[in-house]
Design an enzyme around this catalytic site. Sequence first.
Site, PDB file in Angstrom:
ATOM      1  N   HIS A 159     -47.213 -50.687  66.364  1.00 40.16           N
ATOM      2  CA  HIS A 159     -48.405 -50.281  67.386  1.00 40.16           C
ATOM      3  C   HIS A 159     -49.295 -49.083  66.720  1.00 40.16           C
ATOM      4  CE1 HIS A 159     -46.775 -52.557  70.306  1.00 40.16           C
ATOM      5  NE2 HIS A 159     -45.871 -51.646  70.852  1.00 40.16           N
ATOM      6  N   HIS A 233     -50.538 -51.315  77.079  1.00 37.16           N
ATOM      7  CA  HIS A 233     -49.277 -51.416  77.104  1.00 37.16           C
ATOM      8  C   HIS A 233     -48.816 -50.909  78.229  1.00 37.16           C
ATOM      9  CE1 HIS A 233     -45.086 -51.291  75.517  1.00 37.16           C
ATOM     10  NE2 HIS A 233     -45.512 -51.580  74.412  1.00 37.16           N
ATOM     11  N   ASP A 305     -38.103 -59.411  74.167  1.00 42.03           N
ATOM     12  CA  ASP A 305     -38.866 -58.264  73.231  1.00 42.03           C
ATOM     13  C   ASP A 305     -39.759 -59.475  72.300  1.00 42.03           C
ATOM     14  OD1 ASP A 305     -40.422 -56.315  72.258  1.00 42.03           O
ATOM     15  OD2 ASP A 305     -38.864 -55.164  71.645  1.00 42.03           O
ATOM     16  N   GLU A 373     -47.845 -57.749  76.847  1.00 40.50           N
ATOM     17  CA  GLU A 373     -49.002 -57.234  76.259  1.00 40.50           C
ATOM     18  C   GLU A 373     -49.686 -58.502  75.704  1.00 40.50           C
ATOM     19  OE1 GLU A 373     -46.578 -54.624  73.281  1.00 40.50           O
ATOM     20  OE2 GLU A 373     -45.091 -55.161  74.910  1.00 40.50           O
TER      21      GLU A 373
HETATM   22  C1  GLA Z   1     -43.371 -53.090  72.125  1.00 39.33           C
HETATM   23  C2  GLA Z   1     -42.471 -53.397  71.355  1.00 39.33           C
HETATM   24  C3  GLA Z   1     -41.141 -53.019  71.947  1.00 39.33           C
HETATM   25  C4  GLA Z   1     -41.051 -51.453  72.042  1.00 39.33           C
HETATM   26  C5  GLA Z   1     -42.261 -51.091  72.900  1.00 39.33           C
HETATM   27  C6  GLA Z   1     -42.267 -49.754  73.170  1.00 39.33           C
HETATM   28  O1  GLA Z   1     -43.357 -53.747  73.220  1.00 39.33           O
HETATM   29  O2  GLA Z   1     -42.497 -54.828  70.902  1.00 39.33           O
HETATM   30  O3  GLA Z   1     -39.947 -53.171  70.833  1.00 39.33           O
HETATM   31  O4  GLA Z   1     -41.384 -50.846  70.717  1.00 39.33           O
HETATM   32  O5  GLA Z   1     -43.344 -51.692  72.345  1.00 39.33           O
HETATM   33  O6  GLA Z   1     -41.230 -49.055  73.367  1.00 39.33           O
END
Ligand code: GLA
Length: 413
Positions: A159, A233, A305, A373
């Site tokens: 990020h 986000h 994730d 996202e």
């Molecule tokens: C994204 C990442 C996750 C985590 C979040 C923030 O979604 O893919 O693994 O890092 O951001 O916690």
Amino acid sequence: MPLINTQVDAQRHSVGSTLLLSAAIALLMFSAAQAQSETEATAGNGAGNGVEKSVFGHLPDGRQVDVYQFTNANGIELRVTNYGGIILSLKTPNVDGEFDDIALGFDSLEAYLSDEYRQANPYFGALIGRYGNRIAGGQFSLNGESYSLATNDGSNHLHGGDQGFDKVLWQAEPFESEAGTGLVLRYTSEDGEEGYPGRLETEVTYTLTDNDELMVDYRAVTDKATPINLTQHSYFNLKGEGSDTILDHQLMINAPGFTPVNDTLIPSGELRSVDGTPFDFTQLTLIGERIEQDNEQLAYGGGYDHNFVLDRDNAAADELVLAAKVWEPASGRMVEITTTEPAIQFYSGNFLNGDLTGKQGQTYGHRSGFALETQHYPDSPNQEAFPSTILEPGDTYRSRTVYRFSAQPNVDS
Ligand code: GLA
């Protein structure tokens, strides 16, 4: 009517309308207007369109941070700060017309700046850049040059680095257009910032429409080739932020495939079909239904994730396609997400562990919010087969994502 109801405007109006009164009365009204404006900036759902601006706080270096509040014709209320472009709150009605704040976050700037928050780093509501998601080993090469980025997620870059776009102060300009009211946020990331090449001029526009949409438009230009992958986000809990888990929400992702990852959440390069896997969300499915299944990919993510590759079905690159839809049966609230992006990261809030306390004093427990996202694929700068994330000088990066909020007692899958 001025678009922004700042304290200064409120004072001017008040003083102007009391010209013939004594100085003492004017002063009284002056204070009343000021007090009212201050309350208005933090009040609940007002009726009618508008933008209100107030001071959110100050950064350690003294710079002022503001908060902008927008209300649409149906009473949907959005609060955004120019620190990180963070969506602080979003109040939408349930099926009975009762408003709740569905966005995870905090009421004070201090909470976002605290060590505790920076360590947990969930990126609540923030704009993410220069590169959303992970870049393996924080390394990539471009035009024969190697670049090293911060490794702020184990051995990987996440990020945008130590001070990504979520932790910088954006220049903000509210506007009113035919589409609705909103905020243009601008940030220039200098050449070499966080290790990235090129001076990147970024503009993100939030528009709240009377059609109950939040439109997010991203635009950027650079003076050297650079990777770019901007996203938003926000975490939502459609029962209201601070409620228990989102495992009872139903999710549809318009994705026939996803990009499997290794144990540090870097894609292997494979594009895998969701068929017959817990990643098949092509029909509305309870988020919690398969999340505990014995599955290597779920184990790597600690839940979901993952980057889902959208079915864009020959859609033009700038065409909005349905990416995802989430519906929560008790409130009836639904959010539908359309995007020009090729993919969407579905993150089921697996790292939330109850350490952070939200706006109502409730702790944000494990999986108490989800993030969807819209994005290009993770680690694209190192993966030739993935759609390119390189922005060239002379070209303009453009991306749009629209969130539409509604409430309904039932929904078709
Ligand atoms: C994204 C990442 C996750 C985590 C979040 C923030 O979604 O893919 O693994 O890092 O951001 O916690």
